[in-house]
Design a protein around this motif. Structure first.
Motif, PDB file in Angstrom:
ATOM      1  N   LEU A 180       0.842  -1.207   0.000  1.00 25.29           N
ATOM      2  CA  LEU A 180       0.000   0.000   0.000  1.00 25.29           C
ATOM      3  C   LEU A 180       0.877   1.258   0.000  1.00 25.29           C
ATOM      4  CD1 LEU A 180      -2.709  -1.012   2.634  1.00 25.29           C
ATOM      5  CD2 LEU A 180      -2.730  -1.376   0.166  1.00 25.29           C
ATOM      6  N   TYR A 181       1.937   1.218   0.813  1.00 27.18           N
ATOM      7  CA  TYR A 181       2.829   2.378   0.872  1.00 27.18           C
ATOM      8  C   TYR A 181       3.522   2.614  -0.469  1.00 27.18           C
ATOM      9  CZ  TYR A 181       2.224   2.347   5.954  1.00 27.18           C
ATOM     10  OH  TYR A 181       1.708   2.379   7.227  1.00 27.18           O
ATOM     11  N   ALA A 182       3.888   1.530  -1.153  1.00 28.96           N
ATOM     12  CA  ALA A 182       4.541   1.671  -2.461  1.00 28.96           C
ATOM     13  C   ALA A 182       3.587   2.336  -3.454  1.00 28.96           C
ATOM     14  CB  ALA A 182       5.005   0.317  -2.976  1.00 28.96           C
ATOM     15  N   TYR A 240      19.082  -5.925  -9.513  1.00 28.58           N
ATOM     16  CA  TYR A 240      18.870  -6.649  -8.261  1.00 28.58           C
ATOM     17  C   TYR A 240      17.503  -6.331  -7.648  1.00 28.58           C
ATOM     18  CZ  TYR A 240      23.620  -8.371  -8.170  1.00 28.58           C
ATOM     19  OH  TYR A 240      24.770  -9.049  -8.469  1.00 28.58           O
ATOM     20  N   CYS A 241      16.857  -7.393  -7.172  1.00 25.82           N
ATOM     21  CA  CYS A 241      15.563  -7.241  -6.501  1.00 25.82           C
ATOM     22  C   CYS A 241      15.637  -7.933  -5.137  1.00 25.82           C
ATOM     23  CB  CYS A 241      14.456  -7.883  -7.340  1.00 25.82           C
ATOM     24  SG  CYS A 241      14.202  -7.001  -8.888  1.00 25.82           S
ATOM     25  N   PRO A 269       8.642  -6.188  -5.241  1.00 27.72           N
ATOM     26  CA  PRO A 269       8.907  -4.940  -5.953  1.00 27.72           C
ATOM     27  C   PRO A 269       8.771  -3.726  -5.032  1.00 27.72           C
ATOM     28  CG  PRO A 269       6.861  -5.953  -6.729  1.00 27.72           C
ATOM     29  CD  PRO A 269       7.522  -6.931  -5.835  1.00 27.72           C
ATOM     30  N   GLU A 270       7.893  -3.846  -4.032  1.00 31.44           N
ATOM     31  CA  GLU A 270       7.663  -2.720  -3.119  1.00 31.44           C
ATOM     32  C   GLU A 270       8.850  -2.476  -2.195  1.00 31.44           C
ATOM     33  OE1 GLU A 270       6.417  -5.729  -2.871  1.00 31.44           O
ATOM     34  OE2 GLU A 270       6.070  -6.310  -0.794  1.00 31.44           O
ATOM     35  N   GLU A 298      10.156  -0.279  -8.226  1.00 27.92           N
ATOM     36  CA  GLU A 298       9.169   0.743  -8.569  1.00 27.92           C
ATOM     37  C   GLU A 298       8.899   0.728 -10.079  1.00 27.92           C
ATOM     38  OE1 GLU A 298       9.636   4.099  -5.805  1.00 27.92           O
ATOM     39  OE2 GLU A 298       9.384   5.330  -7.617  1.00 27.92           O
ATOM     40  N   ARG A 299       9.964   0.516 -10.868  1.00 28.57           N
ATOM     41  CA  ARG A 299       9.834   0.443 -12.318  1.00 28.57           C
ATOM     42  C   ARG A 299       8.929  -0.730 -12.723  1.00 28.57           C
ATOM     43  NH1 ARG A 299      12.819   2.399 -16.887  1.00 28.57           N
ATOM     44  NH2 ARG A 299      11.503   1.788 -18.623  1.00 28.57           N
ATOM     45  N   ILE A 300       9.146  -1.869 -12.048  1.00 22.83           N
ATOM     46  CA  ILE A 300       8.363  -3.064 -12.363  1.00 22.83           C
ATOM     47  C   ILE A 300       6.888  -2.860 -11.984  1.00 22.83           C
ATOM     48  CG2 ILE A 300       8.052  -5.507 -11.697  1.00 22.83           C
ATOM     49  CD1 ILE A 300      11.231  -5.571 -11.582  1.00 22.83           C
ATOM     50  N   LEU A 301       6.664  -2.238 -10.841  1.00 23.60           N
ATOM     51  CA  LEU A 301       5.279  -1.925 -10.440  1.00 23.60           C
ATOM     52  C   LEU A 301       4.617  -0.999 -11.460  1.00 23.60           C
ATOM     53  CD1 LEU A 301       5.118  -1.228  -6.588  1.00 23.60           C
ATOM     54  CD2 LEU A 301       3.645  -2.761  -7.899  1.00 23.60           C
TER      55      LEU A 301
END
Lengths: 252, 197
Positions: free
Chosen positions: B16-18, B137-138, B179-180, B187-190
């Motif tokens: 949610l924060y992301a 990297y993730c 991703p978050e 962020e890019r993936i989201l």
């Protein structure tokens, strides 16, 4: 390839970072969220926030802080300090903490580890251990190093793993504050005996110490406070150095 | 409106924060009508497969999720639950992806859980995320993995295994990492998911 993690540690009192922090371009070096964001941008892989507030207001302050950090940071963080029961942890997780660190409370009541692991998953539970070497044996200490216990480091770490800890944060009190390098022999022994990740803490003084802790010390992550706070070692330059040494790191 | 599915899984807050940071309207909900009518759905989660599946079955969410037609993004355990079966509790899952979920065994110094930052490698099947995230990297935290298959759009290596880091099948998207919690790459993936039609 899984990267070795670099983790700055921030001590918090009454919602503010304590200990000297010497960061340029910070409006307020006492604001843990701002400092955390700065480290995140600098390339920190994770952050640890340890609360040393002694008041009974602690639980609420800590949950508020966790919420603030989670809202503003896009890297994982661990929060800990004085956690005693399930309700403390519940509030932190609802606020958005990724992991909690427990120390003395787990030694006093080991079943707390089982309860947290069962309730929230192993990955939430970081068991922090402060230990000191005496006559060739490593003993676990409580209350920030003031109380010696009968527990031996390797046995206790193994028990913590079996009870459901997701990681061990091992601080060598003999090395902490010396800036003369990590407790690599004990770390390597710990890493070989356990199947969960080990975060090394205590003794970081320069870049070479991190290279040693990841090779000789076989640690999965290296934690430090003052050398980052005082800008003695920049995270970017540390990571470039480690990469040159062939140690897998997440580039900044 | 983005619906984030609320069920008995941990650490939903960070998703949610992301979304809040990206600045998209979202709602945390378990209401079937709200989920069905959302523009996109995010199915996050940290938890054990067996107990979460029991909850999803009891609340009718299993069928609901399986039949969603808008873009759906399963994250971490959310991705594993979208597969056909999990070794964690030996439980049948939602079954959007035919892939199976298995447990890592500690291997050659590689510890379990797989915890920390690891690089993702996009496959030729990737029709979801920007090439810019290749080899980036993730952040991962998991003890179970999804075997690679025809829907694998990115892979990661751990414990001597190359496994599925991201899946895509029709309107279903999934990532094993968070991703978050994966800084700008995540962020890019989201955002790439939020841009999906």
């Amino acid at each position: 390839m899984l990267a070795k993690r670099i983790i700055p540690c921030l001590d918090i009192k009454d919602g503010r970072t304590v200990k000297g922090v010497n960061f340029v371009n910070l409006r307020d070096a006492g604001d843990p969220v701002e400092l955390g964001a700065k480290y995140s941008l600098a390339g920190a892989d994770e952050l640890v926030f340890l609360d040393i507030t002694a008041t009974h207001e602690r639980r609420k302050t800590l949950a508020d802080l966790a919420r603030d950090i989670a809202r503003h940071l896009n890297i994982p963080f661990t929060i800990g300090g004085g956690i005693r029961e399930l309700a403390d942890v519940d509030a932190l997780l609802n606020a958005g903490a990724d992991k909690v660190s427990i120390n003395s409370a787990a030694v006093r009541r080991p079943a707390l580890i089982d309860e947290l692991a069962y309730g929230f998953g192993n990955q939430f539970v970081v068991v922090a251990i402060d230990a000191k070497e005496k006559d060739g044996e490593w003993y676990v200490y409580l209350n920030g190093g003031r109380v010696q216990t009968e527990h031996k480091l390797f046995d206790w770490a193994h028990e913590a793993q079996e009870r459901g800890a997701g990681e061990i944060l091992f601080t060598s009190m003999d090395h902490d504050g010396t800036k003369a390098g990590f407790a690599n022999a004990a770390l390597a022994a710990l890493s070989e005996r356990l199947s969960i990740p080990i975060i090394a803490s205590g003794g970081a003084g320069n870049k070479e110490h991190f290279a040693e802790v990841f090779t000789t010390g076989k640690a999965d992550a290296g934690l430090a406070a003052s050398i980052f706070h005082f800008g003695e070692v920049g995270i970017g330059e540390l990571k470039s150095y480690l990469a040159q040494e062939g140690i897998p790191v997440r580039p900044v | 409106m983005i619906a984030v599915i609320n069920y008995n899984a941990g650490n939903i807050r960070s998703v949610l924060y992301a979304l809040e940071r990206i600045g998209v309207e979202h709602i945390l909900t378990s209401d079937h009508d709200v989920i069905r009518s959302a523009e996109k759905v995010i199915f996050p989660g940290v938890g054990a497969a067996a107990s979460t599946m029991a909850h999803l079955n009891a609340t009718g969410l299993t069928m609901l999720i399986r039949n969603l037609e808008q873009p759906v993004f399963g994250i971490c355990v959310g991705m594993q639950l979208l597969c056909s079966h999990s070794e964690e509790g030996d439980v049948p899952c939602i079954g959007v992806f035919p892939e199976k979920v298995k447990r890592f065994r500690p291997n050659n110094g590689d510890k379990v859980p797989h915890m920390g930052w690891n690089n993702i490698r996009l496959t030729p099947e990737n029709d979801w995320v920007s090439d810019a995230v290749n080899e980036q990297y993730c952040y991962y935290v998991h003890s179970y993995y999804v075997e690679p298959g025809p829907h694998t759009v990115a892979t990661t290596e751990y414990c001597g295994i190359t496994y599925a880091a991201m899946l895509r099948k029709d309107n279903f998207y999934a990532a094993q990492f968070h991703p978050e919690k994966s800084a700008l790459v995540g962020e890019r993936i989201l955002r790439d998911f939020l841009a999906a039609q």
